[in-house]
Write a protein that holds these residues in place. Structure first.
Motif, PDB file in Angstrom:
ATOM      1  N   THR A 128      -0.644   1.915  -5.014  1.00 23.42           N
ATOM      2  CA  THR A 128       0.476   2.009  -4.062  1.00 23.42           C
ATOM      3  C   THR A 128       1.004   3.437  -4.073  1.00 23.42           C
ATOM      4  OG1 THR A 128       1.118  -0.262  -4.562  1.00 23.42           O
ATOM      5  CG2 THR A 128       2.785   1.116  -3.492  1.00 23.42           C
ATOM      6  N   ILE A 129       1.148   3.998  -2.878  1.00 25.81           N
ATOM      7  CA  ILE A 129       1.747   5.333  -2.803  1.00 25.81           C
ATOM      8  C   ILE A 129       3.231   5.186  -2.456  1.00 25.81           C
ATOM      9  CG2 ILE A 129       0.883   5.732  -0.442  1.00 25.81           C
ATOM     10  CD1 ILE A 129       0.770   8.797  -1.479  1.00 25.81           C
ATOM     11  N   ILE A 130       4.064   5.857  -3.237  1.00 24.85           N
ATOM     12  CA  ILE A 130       5.505   5.800  -2.996  1.00 24.85           C
ATOM     13  C   ILE A 130       5.953   7.205  -2.622  1.00 24.85           C
ATOM     14  CG2 ILE A 130       7.763   5.274  -4.005  1.00 24.85           C
ATOM     15  CD1 ILE A 130       5.873   3.527  -6.013  1.00 24.85           C
ATOM     16  N   LYS A 131       6.355   7.304  -1.369  1.00 27.29           N
ATOM     17  CA  LYS A 131       6.717   8.632  -0.890  1.00 27.29           C
ATOM     18  C   LYS A 131       8.134   8.974  -1.339  1.00 27.29           C
ATOM     19  CE  LYS A 131       5.641   7.474   3.325  1.00 27.29           C
ATOM     20  NZ  LYS A 131       5.539   7.532   4.761  1.00 27.29           N
ATOM     21  N   GLY A 132       8.323  10.251  -1.662  1.00 23.93           N
ATOM     22  CA  GLY A 132       9.677  10.694  -1.965  1.00 23.93           C
ATOM     23  C   GLY A 132      10.475  10.612  -0.674  1.00 23.93           C
ATOM     24  N   ASP A 177       0.844  -1.204   0.000  1.00 21.68           N
ATOM     25  CA  ASP A 177       0.000   0.000   0.000  1.00 21.68           C
ATOM     26  C   ASP A 177       0.873   1.245   0.000  1.00 21.68           C
ATOM     27  OD1 ASP A 177      -2.355  -1.415   0.026  1.00 21.68           O
ATOM     28  OD2 ASP A 177      -2.325  -1.617   2.217  1.00 21.68           O
ATOM     29  N   GLU A 178       2.020   1.128   0.658  1.00 27.98           N
ATOM     30  CA  GLU A 178       2.892   2.293   0.803  1.00 27.98           C
ATOM     31  C   GLU A 178       4.353   1.862   0.777  1.00 27.98           C
ATOM     32  OE1 GLU A 178       1.210   5.190   3.728  1.00 27.98           O
ATOM     33  OE2 GLU A 178       3.324   5.353   4.285  1.00 27.98           O
ATOM     34  N   LEU A 179       5.181   2.635   0.150  1.00 26.14           N
ATOM     35  CA  LEU A 179       6.632   2.369   0.095  1.00 26.14           C
ATOM     36  C   LEU A 179       7.346   3.716   0.074  1.00 26.14           C
ATOM     37  CD1 LEU A 179       6.775  -0.175  -2.894  1.00 26.14           C
ATOM     38  CD2 LEU A 179       7.635  -0.676  -0.616  1.00 26.14           C
ATOM     39  N   GLU A 239      13.058   2.301  -0.515  1.00 30.13           N
ATOM     40  CA  GLU A 239      12.665   0.879  -0.482  1.00 30.13           C
ATOM     41  C   GLU A 239      12.509   0.334  -1.906  1.00 30.13           C
ATOM     42  OE1 GLU A 239      10.091   0.305   3.588  1.00 30.13           O
ATOM     43  OE2 GLU A 239       9.230   1.548   2.005  1.00 30.13           O
ATOM     44  N   LEU A 240      11.954   1.176  -2.758  1.00 33.08           N
ATOM     45  CA  LEU A 240      11.753   0.761  -4.147  1.00 33.08           C
ATOM     46  C   LEU A 240      13.096   0.433  -4.803  1.00 33.08           C
ATOM     47  CD1 LEU A 240       9.031   0.871  -5.700  1.00 33.08           C
ATOM     48  CD2 LEU A 240       9.850   2.928  -6.796  1.00 33.08           C
ATOM     49  N   ILE A 241      14.086   1.272  -4.518  1.00 35.25           N
ATOM     50  CA  ILE A 241      15.419   1.054  -5.085  1.00 35.25           C
ATOM     51  C   ILE A 241      16.047  -0.193  -4.442  1.00 35.25           C
ATOM     52  CG2 ILE A 241      17.770   2.007  -5.318  1.00 35.25           C
ATOM     53  CD1 ILE A 241      16.434   4.834  -5.298  1.00 35.25           C
ATOM     54  N   ASN A 242      15.990  -0.260  -3.092  1.00 38.04           N
ATOM     55  CA  ASN A 242      16.631  -1.384  -2.395  1.00 38.04           C
ATOM     56  C   ASN A 242      16.001  -2.729  -2.732  1.00 38.04           C
ATOM     57  OD1 ASN A 242      18.472   0.265  -1.203  1.00 38.04           O
ATOM     58  ND2 ASN A 242      17.334   0.506   0.709  1.00 38.04           N
ATOM     59  N   LYS A 243      14.683  -2.740  -2.881  1.00 36.86           N
ATOM     60  CA  LYS A 243      14.006  -4.005  -3.181  1.00 36.86           C
ATOM     61  C   LYS A 243      14.030  -4.316  -4.674  1.00 36.86           C
ATOM     62  CE  LYS A 243      10.556  -3.457   0.533  1.00 36.86           C
ATOM     63  NZ  LYS A 243      10.882  -4.427   1.569  1.00 36.86           N
ATOM     64  N   PRO A 282       6.161  12.589  -4.356  1.00 37.69           N
ATOM     65  CA  PRO A 282       5.419  11.336  -4.203  1.00 37.69           C
ATOM     66  C   PRO A 282       4.855  10.821  -5.524  1.00 37.69           C
ATOM     67  CG  PRO A 282       4.110  13.159  -3.377  1.00 37.69           C
ATOM     68  CD  PRO A 282       5.402  13.742  -3.853  1.00 37.69           C
ATOM     69  N   LEU A 283       4.635   9.524  -5.513  1.00 33.35           N
ATOM     70  CA  LEU A 283       4.197   8.854  -6.740  1.00 33.35           C
ATOM     71  C   LEU A 283       3.084   7.883  -6.358  1.00 33.35           C
ATOM     72  CD1 LEU A 283       5.455   7.965  -9.684  1.00 33.35           C
ATOM     73  CD2 LEU A 283       6.409   6.099  -8.366  1.00 33.35           C
TER      74      LEU A 283
END
Ligand code: UDP
Length: 242
Positions: free
Chosen positions: A235-239, A183-185, A189-193, A212-213
């Protein structure tokens, strides 16, 4: 008027989203559907700038893999995004939505050159601005363009429209039944995962500039409206890193 959470958005439309079932080229009925979705949030008063991809026509990487010079192949990819931009403009104008296309590679006969202040002015006047031509530089992507333009025009959020994928998963949900939707990242985290939502250049630009994205499924009607109204869709991806 229903309340809106995001007043100024960048909508990233990948080339794939314009291709329909064939997965290649431009499909006018699909353009019409995408334009209808965009109109639905334009009617709410949201300021919308679109960054369109070009992968439905040409990708620089593919050309390079086949032996072409990478920069040359990338310029062809940037041209492809202009074709998509013009197609989207046509779809929106058929629905009476005022639009302007701005290109980062000058093509004055078909579009305005990219001028940040002018783009902001168009948005303030209620025009949908379509940013075509990517960043104007080879070796970049239209995801990076979306983040760059979002920073420049001070957009509240980037809406990353996906085809039949309703957010970011831990694995490919088509292949892995245990894939879990986030739901949220954070961008970190996006880069690391290594979740592959955006390329790392785009992710780091978004991380460094706190943009944010939201990754969501554009194919479900009402989704885009729900997103701008702040419903928890996709999914919300916070800056940033936290
Ligand atoms: N491209 C580029 N610089 C940019 C943006 C795009 O060189 O700033 C080229 C690159 O070759 C890319 C193609 O344009 O493969 C199409 O863009 P992209 O792959 O980002 O489109 P999408 O995947 O969103 O359809």
């Amino acid at each position: 008027m229903p309340e809106i959470k995001y007043n100024r958005v960048i909508l990233k439309v990948s080339g794939e989203a314009l291709a329909g079932d064939k997965g290649f080229g431009i499909n006018p009925p699909v353009i019409k559907q995408v334009a209808e979705q965009i109109k639905s949030i334009h009617d709410l008063g949201v300021q919308i700038a679109i960054v369109c991809g070009g992968g439905n026509i040409w990708r620089g990487e593919t050309g390079a893999e086949m032996g072409m010079d990478r920069a040359q192949a990338d310029y062809m990819g940037m041209m492809a995004t202009v074709m998509n931009g013009l197609a989207l403009q046509d779809g929106l104008e058929q629905l009476d939505v005022p639009t302007r296309v701005q290109t980062s590679i000058e093509m004055r006969q078909v579009a305005e050159p990219y001028i940040r202040r002018k783009a902001v002015r168009h948005l303030e006047k209620g025009r949908v601005v379509i940013f075509a031509g990517g960043t104007g530089n080879p070796y970049f992507s239209t995801d990076t363009t979306a983040v760059l333009r979002a920073a420049e025009i001070e957009a509240d959020v980037i809406l990353m429209a996906k085809n039949n994928v309703d957010g970011v998963y831990s694995a490919d949900p088509q292949k892995d039944p245990n894939a879990k939707k986030y739901d949220e990242l954070t961008q970190l985290e996006l880069i690391n995962k290594n979740l592959g939502v955006m390329d790392s250049t785009a992710s780091s630009l978004s991380m460094d500039n706190n943009i944010p994205l939201i990754v969501f499924n554009l194919n479900k009607p009402e989704n885009i409206r729900k997103v701008v109204q702040g419903d928890n869709i996709g999914t919300i991806i916070k800056g940033g890193t936290k």
